[in-house]
Design an enzyme around this catalytic site. Structure first.
Site, PDB file in Angstrom:
ATOM      1  CE  LYS A 173      10.106  -2.076  31.965  1.00  0.00           C
ATOM      2  NZ  LYS A 173      11.013  -0.920  31.155  1.00  0.00           N
ATOM      3  CD  GLU A 226      13.568  -2.979  30.058  1.00  0.00           C
ATOM      4  OE1 GLU A 226      13.055  -3.822  30.784  1.00  0.00           O
ATOM      5  OE2 GLU A 226      13.104  -1.748  29.890  1.00  0.00           O
ATOM      6  CG  ASN A 257       7.305  -5.147  32.057  1.00  0.00           C
ATOM      7  OD1 ASN A 257       7.592  -5.925  32.860  1.00  0.00           O
ATOM      8  ND2 ASN A 257       8.195  -5.076  30.851  1.00  0.00           N
ATOM      9  CD  GLU A 314       6.872  -1.697  25.530  1.00  0.00           C
ATOM     10  OE1 GLU A 314       6.486  -1.063  26.559  1.00  0.00           O
ATOM     11  OE2 GLU A 314       7.796  -2.424  25.918  1.00  0.00           O
ATOM     12  N   GLY A 369      11.548   4.382  30.242  1.00  0.00           N
ATOM     13  CA  GLY A 369      12.111   4.620  31.122  1.00  0.00           C
ATOM     14  C   GLY A 369      13.095   6.048  31.059  1.00  0.00           C
TER      15      GLY A 369
END
Ligand code: 13P
Length: 253
Positions: free
Chosen positions: A10, A96, A8, A166, A172
């Protein structure tokens, strides 16, 4: 069960960078590993990647989609547009989008339903915030997300749905759930999906772990029996580290 790894990206990456990534993946033998590999680049990059993705043995996916097919929805993207751009997969409910963009469980459900109905394969992302974990509400939160997304969802099966657990505090941040904690949550998710009694066979459902998965922690996390792959952010931007994660499992050799 065939493991599945998602890269991913992003809001990162360019056409040139993605082509280079895929070439490097192919050079490292990505097309002959047994796990399923999916790249989720920015939408604008997707149409330029088809041939390189085939050579690398990677499928392509959209990071999001909208639940209508066309119309006055500024900024949104439909399943038809994604398919035309070469995507076979989509993400729904990434943290997110839930927490930066304010997507509710209801919106996640509508997106998941639409994508699956229109023939794409979906990764449903679930996970608790740090505060929720500290308040001892992890199970309640994740079960709520699973129920809201999947209860009565006739389109979903273990063939077109993957769940990604997740924990938001691990994304992150360099923090990860311990392999024991992750395994425990994956088992619970499997049980909750089974409790819903729908068409998704809990034994066959693939559940990925996501959140600071790196080459040096992947083998430990992925050695647990209920962890069927990873959804990787930062470490997926480089082919070498993404491939090292894939190769950290016996079937990724
Ligand atoms: P990181 O691997 O950068 O923590 O991101 C995980 C993630 O959000 C994948 O969807």
């Amino acid at each position: 069960m065939r493991r599945v790894f998602g890269a991913n990206w992003k809001m990162n990456g360019t056409v040139a960078g993605a082509l280079e990534f895929l070439e490097r993946m192919a050079g490292m033998g990505s097309s002959s590993v047994s796990p399923e590999l999916v790249l989720f680049p920015p939408f604008t990059v997707l149409p330029m990647l088809r041939e390189s993705a085939v050579r690398a043995g990677m499928a392509l996916g959209g990071q999001d989609l909208f639940w209508e097919e066309s119309g006055a929805y500024t900024g949104e993207i439909s399943t038809g547009m994604l398919r035309e751009a070469g995507a076979e997969w989509f993400l729904a409910g990434h943290s997110e989008r839930r927490h930066v963009l304010g997507e509710s469980d209801r919106i996640v459900r509508k997106k998941l339903e639409k994508g699956l109905r229109n023939g794409l394969k979906g990764i449903l992302c679930v996970g608790e915030l740090r505060e929720e974990r500290e308040e001892g509400r992890t199970e309640e939160v994740v079960r709520g997300q699973i129920d809201a997304a999947l209860s009565g969802l006739e389109e979903a099966s273990a063939c077109n749905l993957v769940v990604a657990y997740e924990p938001v505090w691990a994304i992150g941040t360099g923090l990860t759930a311990t392999p024991e904690e992750a395994e425990r949550m994956h088992r619970l998710i499997r049980q909750w999906v089974g409790d819903l009694g729908g068409a998704v066979s809990p034994e066959e459902l693939r559940i990925q772990y996501g959140g600071s998965v790196k080459p040096d922690n992947a083998a430990d996390i992925l050695s647990r029996p209920s962890i069927d792959g990873a959804l990787v952010g930062g470490a997926s931007l480089q082919a070498d580290s993404f491939m090292a994660i894939v190769r950290s499992t016996p079937d990724g050799q």
